[in-house]
Design an enzyme around this catalytic site. Structure first.
Site, mmCIF file in Angstrom:
data_model
loop_
_atom_site.group_PDB
_atom_site.id
_atom_site.type_symbol
_atom_site.label_atom_id
_atom_site.label_comp_id
_atom_site.label_asym_id
_atom_site.label_seq_id
_atom_site.Cartn_x
_atom_site.Cartn_y
_atom_site.Cartn_z
ATOM 1 N N ASN A 118 88.059 36.375 -51.823
ATOM 2 C CA ASN A 118 87.783 37.702 -51.449
ATOM 3 C C ASN A 118 86.971 37.744 -50.099
ATOM 4 O O ASN A 118 87.351 38.340 -49.065
ATOM 5 C CB ASN A 118 86.726 38.414 -52.299
ATOM 6 N N THR A 144 74.349 35.212 -43.752
ATOM 7 C CA THR A 144 73.079 35.040 -44.556
ATOM 8 C C THR A 144 72.168 33.811 -43.929
ATOM 9 O O THR A 144 72.712 32.884 -43.485
ATOM 10 C CB THR A 144 73.495 34.991 -45.805
ATOM 11 N N SER A 179 75.161 27.894 -52.880
ATOM 12 C CA SER A 179 75.974 28.405 -53.892
ATOM 13 C C SER A 179 77.340 28.351 -53.409
ATOM 14 O O SER A 179 77.703 28.416 -52.205
ATOM 15 C CB SER A 179 75.376 29.498 -54.252
ATOM 16 N N TYR A 181 78.896 31.297 -53.108
ATOM 17 C CA TYR A 181 78.979 32.499 -52.390
ATOM 18 C C TYR A 181 78.350 32.167 -50.984
ATOM 19 O O TYR A 181 78.958 32.472 -49.884
ATOM 20 C CB TYR A 181 77.901 33.472 -52.988
ATOM 21 N N HIS A 182 77.008 31.206 -50.803
ATOM 22 C CA HIS A 182 76.605 30.993 -49.643
ATOM 23 C C HIS A 182 77.606 30.475 -48.785
ATOM 24 O O HIS A 182 77.520 30.269 -47.465
ATOM 25 C CB HIS A 182 75.377 30.403 -49.899
ATOM 26 N N LYS A 185 80.080 32.406 -46.736
ATOM 27 C CA LYS A 185 79.525 32.817 -45.591
ATOM 28 C C LYS A 185 79.610 31.894 -44.248
ATOM 29 O O LYS A 185 79.943 32.155 -43.413
ATOM 30 C CB LYS A 185 78.198 33.530 -45.704
ATOM 31 N N ASN A 240 63.379 43.043 -55.507
ATOM 32 C CA ASN A 240 63.829 44.425 -56.141
ATOM 33 C C ASN A 240 63.540 44.018 -57.714
ATOM 34 O O ASN A 240 63.075 45.036 -58.534
ATOM 35 C CB ASN A 240 65.154 44.576 -55.823
HETATM 36 P P1 NAD Z 1 77.128 45.319 -52.219
HETATM 37 O O1 NAD Z 1 77.732 44.420 -53.558
HETATM 38 O O2 NAD Z 1 76.314 46.251 -52.677
HETATM 39 O O3 NAD Z 1 78.170 45.891 -51.312
HETATM 40 C C1 NAD Z 1 79.294 45.481 -51.082
HETATM 41 C C2 NAD Z 1 80.361 46.201 -50.746
HETATM 42 O O4 NAD Z 1 81.606 45.812 -50.324
HETATM 43 C C3 NAD Z 1 80.790 47.063 -52.168
HETATM 44 O O5 NAD Z 1 80.803 48.268 -52.194
HETATM 45 C C4 NAD Z 1 82.299 46.430 -52.404
HETATM 46 O O6 NAD Z 1 82.996 47.288 -53.140
HETATM 47 C C5 NAD Z 1 82.861 46.050 -51.308
HETATM 48 N N1 NAD Z 1 83.698 45.145 -51.004
HETATM 49 C C6 NAD Z 1 83.730 43.847 -51.658
HETATM 50 N N2 NAD Z 1 84.938 42.997 -51.406
HETATM 51 C C7 NAD Z 1 85.692 43.945 -50.517
HETATM 52 C C8 NAD Z 1 87.099 43.965 -50.285
HETATM 53 N N3 NAD Z 1 87.658 42.835 -50.460
HETATM 54 N N4 NAD Z 1 87.649 45.078 -49.633
HETATM 55 C C9 NAD Z 1 86.724 46.176 -49.361
HETATM 56 N N5 NAD Z 1 85.512 46.088 -49.677
HETATM 57 C C10 NAD Z 1 84.959 45.176 -50.419
HETATM 58 O O7 NAD Z 1 76.394 44.039 -51.403
HETATM 59 P P2 NAD Z 1 75.269 44.315 -50.451
HETATM 60 O O8 NAD Z 1 73.971 43.929 -51.175
HETATM 61 O O9 NAD Z 1 75.356 45.472 -49.803
HETATM 62 O O10 NAD Z 1 75.585 43.444 -49.396
HETATM 63 C C11 NAD Z 1 76.538 43.572 -48.053
HETATM 64 C C12 NAD Z 1 76.672 42.244 -47.221
HETATM 65 O O11 NAD Z 1 75.374 41.941 -46.587
HETATM 66 C C13 NAD Z 1 77.311 41.209 -47.807
HETATM 67 O O12 NAD Z 1 78.330 40.731 -47.011
HETATM 68 C C14 NAD Z 1 76.229 40.442 -48.024
HETATM 69 O O13 NAD Z 1 76.413 39.090 -48.269
HETATM 70 C C15 NAD Z 1 75.253 40.555 -47.133
HETATM 71 N N6 NAD Z 1 73.818 40.316 -47.341
HETATM 72 C C16 NAD Z 1 73.302 41.082 -48.317
HETATM 73 C C17 NAD Z 1 71.728 40.914 -48.674
HETATM 74 C C18 NAD Z 1 71.073 41.512 -49.705
HETATM 75 O O14 NAD Z 1 69.871 41.184 -50.019
HETATM 76 N N7 NAD Z 1 71.545 42.337 -50.544
HETATM 77 C C19 NAD Z 1 71.131 39.810 -48.076
HETATM 78 C C20 NAD Z 1 71.895 39.074 -46.915
HETATM 79 C C21 NAD Z 1 73.120 39.437 -46.570
HETATM 80 N N1 USQ Z 2 64.517 34.111 -57.790
HETATM 81 C C1 USQ Z 2 63.507 33.862 -58.776
HETATM 82 N N2 USQ Z 2 63.458 34.972 -59.562
HETATM 83 C C2 USQ Z 2 64.112 35.897 -59.638
HETATM 84 C C3 USQ Z 2 65.431 35.985 -58.680
HETATM 85 C C4 USQ Z 2 65.418 35.009 -57.867
HETATM 86 O O1 USQ Z 2 62.429 33.267 -58.666
HETATM 87 O O2 USQ Z 2 64.278 36.813 -60.816
HETATM 88 C C5 USQ Z 2 64.531 33.231 -56.610
HETATM 89 C C6 USQ Z 2 65.771 32.380 -56.512
HETATM 90 O O3 USQ Z 2 65.884 31.043 -57.313
HETATM 91 C C7 USQ Z 2 65.730 32.038 -55.358
HETATM 92 C C8 USQ Z 2 65.104 33.090 -54.474
HETATM 93 O O4 USQ Z 2 64.613 34.021 -55.390
HETATM 94 O O5 USQ Z 2 64.939 31.006 -54.914
HETATM 95 C C9 USQ Z 2 66.131 34.097 -53.724
HETATM 96 O O6 USQ Z 2 67.091 34.632 -54.752
HETATM 97 P P1 USQ Z 2 67.727 36.091 -54.625
HETATM 98 O O7 USQ Z 2 68.752 36.213 -55.840
HETATM 99 O O8 USQ Z 2 66.848 37.036 -54.653
HETATM 100 O O9 USQ Z 2 68.617 35.751 -53.540
HETATM 101 P P2 USQ Z 2 69.890 35.129 -53.092
HETATM 102 O O10 USQ Z 2 70.442 34.442 -54.287
HETATM 103 O O11 USQ Z 2 69.645 34.083 -51.862
HETATM 104 O O12 USQ Z 2 71.070 36.103 -52.507
HETATM 105 C C10 USQ Z 2 70.406 37.367 -51.874
HETATM 106 C C11 USQ Z 2 71.539 38.084 -51.928
HETATM 107 C C12 USQ Z 2 72.829 37.561 -50.803
HETATM 108 C C13 USQ Z 2 72.173 37.287 -49.778
HETATM 109 C C14 USQ Z 2 70.812 36.310 -49.678
HETATM 110 C C15 USQ Z 2 70.033 36.026 -48.562
HETATM 111 O O13 USQ Z 2 72.253 38.394 -53.230
HETATM 112 O O14 USQ Z 2 73.889 38.496 -50.823
HETATM 113 O O15 USQ Z 2 73.092 36.578 -48.811
HETATM 114 O O16 USQ Z 2 69.959 37.113 -50.713
HETATM 115 S S1 USQ Z 2 69.446 34.523 -48.228
HETATM 116 O O17 USQ Z 2 68.614 34.335 -49.483
HETATM 117 O O18 USQ Z 2 68.668 34.637 -47.263
HETATM 118 O O19 USQ Z 2 70.729 33.821 -48.276
#
Ligand code: NAD
Ligand code: USQ
Length: 382
Positions: A118, A144, A179, A181-182, A185, A240
């Site tokens: 994806n 990220t 991970s 996921y990471h 990116k 959160n």
């Molecule tokens: P989210 O899951 O709330 O939103 C992502 C949106 O993208 C969703 O609405 C989903 O339906 C859409 N999507 C996913 N795959 C798609 C595809 N193939 N085509 C069209 N739409 C698609 O996630 P978020 O928390 O808003 O994160 C958004 C971006 O920011 C991500 O790339 C994430 O890696 C990055 N990011 C998020 C955080 C965080 O803490 N939430 C931190 C750092 C980076």
């Molecule tokens: N953690 C706890 N307790 C919890 C949840 C998480 O101790 O209940 C710890 C995790 O083990 C980790 C840290 O908190 O060490 C961060 O975890 P997280 O779930 O808040 O964040 P992460 O998995 O890293 O992913 C989130 C978003 C992702 C984004 C990333 C930014 O889901 O999309 O890319 O934050 S970063 O962490 O800077 O890469």
């Protein structure tokens, strides 16, 4: 400017789309709505009741008179992507549209493959679409901070200057993500960098930290514009989750010793950083990297802050250290640079000022929607 927000129905994307529209940009949203589908599959739901995207956009138009164009489809479908882009004609594309949960990507082989398919293919399709149809379009891509991992040296913004055997070069900063996921990116980053070098595209990679909060100026305008707030063990993020746990009287789930340190930012700064990146585009051929965060905390420190803020409003908050489901360092050095966005005008919101209005108040208001079975983590790294 005409700005297409991919992933505009999600947490960061929805708040950003409205913010950019409110600042005078002509905005379009593209989203496959797959995140709502994954929530249903996982039987989890956002704390806050989010309206269907069409209803959200109708309400926005009623309130502001601004029409946000909507393209529902998957960016992995190249013909859908190009057809929509040719119709919208973007000057900038903000790409949030990925599978963004580390635990989701670690459920099993299928979820790891889904995540990388994806994310990597979707991003690659965007690069080709820009090259073939809009070579001047500025790509603002959400990366990220976790791409860097937790190295025992300072983390620079994308690049590091190295001297080796008497020679010197500035090279991409080494990546050690935690991970699948990471890792997706990191793969995106390499593909974008290559497209800039070889095709002369212009791109900004925003290496964002963990986002917290739910309130922005625009999403706070009406209940129908409310943003999602995830608290479950798969999509919920640390701070959160802690605030919602505090609201329902669940001990805060610090994984392991809690010394894991990460970079954080308020969602109000997410929207502002993207605006800054759009208003100051990268040059043609330039692959620019900004570290997008405002403060660094260990998860143990975060839990203490939530405990203090909770007791100020009469909540009795306990902190528990549960077995860490992830494989990650729990005690480590972490010091990342973040001056580029500040130099371009970002004025950060700080956690000490935001914990109540942007988070704990919402957590308390909607705590009746919490499913207690969704709080503990269920996904292990091995
Ligand atoms: P989210 O899951 O709330 O939103 C992502 C949106 O993208 C969703 O609405 C989903 O339906 C859409 N999507 C996913 N795959 C798609 C595809 N193939 N085509 C069209 N739409 C698609 O996630 P978020 O928390 O808003 O994160 C958004 C971006 O920011 C991500 O790339 C994430 O890696 C990055 N990011 C998020 C955080 C965080 O803490 N939430 C931190 C750092 C980076
Ligand atoms: N953690 C706890 N307790 C919890 C949840 C998480 O101790 O209940 C710890 C995790 O083990 C980790 C840290 O908190 O060490 C961060 O975890 P997280 O779930 O808040 O964040 P992460 O998995 O890293 O992913 C989130 C978003 C992702 C984004 C990333 C930014 O889901 O999309 O890319 O934050 S970063 O962490 O800077 O890469």
């Amino acid at each position: 400017m005409r700005v297409l927000v991919i992933g505009g129905d999600g947490y960061c994307g929805w708040a950003t789309a409205l913010h950019l529209a409110n600042r005078g940009h002509e905005v379009g949203i593209m989203d496959s709505l797959v995140r709502r589908h994954w929530d249903m599959q996982l039987q989890s739901d956002t704390l806050t009741p989010i309206a269907p995207i069409q209803q959200r956009l109708t309400r926005w138009k009623d309130l502001t008179g601004q029409k946000i164009a909507l393209y529902i489809g998957d960016i992995c479908d190249y013909s859908f992507l190009t057809k929509s882009l040719l119709e919208f004609k973007p000057d900038a594309i903000v790409h949030f549209g990925e599978q963004r949960s580390a635990p989701f990507s670690m459920i099993d082989r299928e979820h790891a493959v889904l995540t990388q398919n994806n994310n990597v293919i979707g991003n690659l399709n965007i690069l080709y679409a820009i090259k073939d149809h809009f070579p001047d379009c500025h790509l603002v891509k959400l990366g990220t901070m976790g791409e860097y991992g937790t190295p025992n040296i300072d983390i620079e913004e994308g690049y590091i200057t190295i001297e080796h055997n008497g020679r010197k070069d500035t090279l991409p900063y080494p990546k050690q993500p935690g991970s699948f996921y990471h890792l997706s990116k990191v793969h995106d980053t390499h593909n974008i960098h290559f497209a800039c070098r070889v095709w002369g595209l212009r791109a900004t990679d925003l290496n964002q930290g963990v986002v917290y909060g739910v309130l922005t100026e625009e999403t706070g305008m009406d209940e129908l514009l409310i943003n999602r707030l995830d608290y479950d063990g798969v999509f919920g993020t640390a701070l959160n989750r802690f605030c919602i746990q505090a609201a329902v009287g669940h001990p805060l789930t610090v994984y392991g010793s809690g010394g894991q340190t990460r970079a954080f930012l308020d969602i109000r700064d997410t929207v502002r950083c993207v605006e800054i990146a759009i208003n100051n585009p990268a040059d043609s051929g330039e692959f620019r990297v900004f570290n997008q965060f405002t403060e660094m905390f260990s998860v143990g420190d975060l839990a203490k802050k939530v405990q203090e803020a909770g007791s100020a409003i009469g909540l009795k908050v306990e902190v528990s250290h549960i077995e860490n489901p992830r494989i990650e360092k729990e005690e480590h050095y972490f010091n990342a640079k973040n001056t580029k966005l500040i130099d371009l005008g970002l004025e950060p919101h700080y956690l000490s000022d935001s914990l109540l209005d942007s988070l704990l108040n919402f957590a308390t208001k909607y705590k009746h929607r919490v499913d207690m079975n969704e709080i503990l983590p269920k996904v292990k790294w091995k």
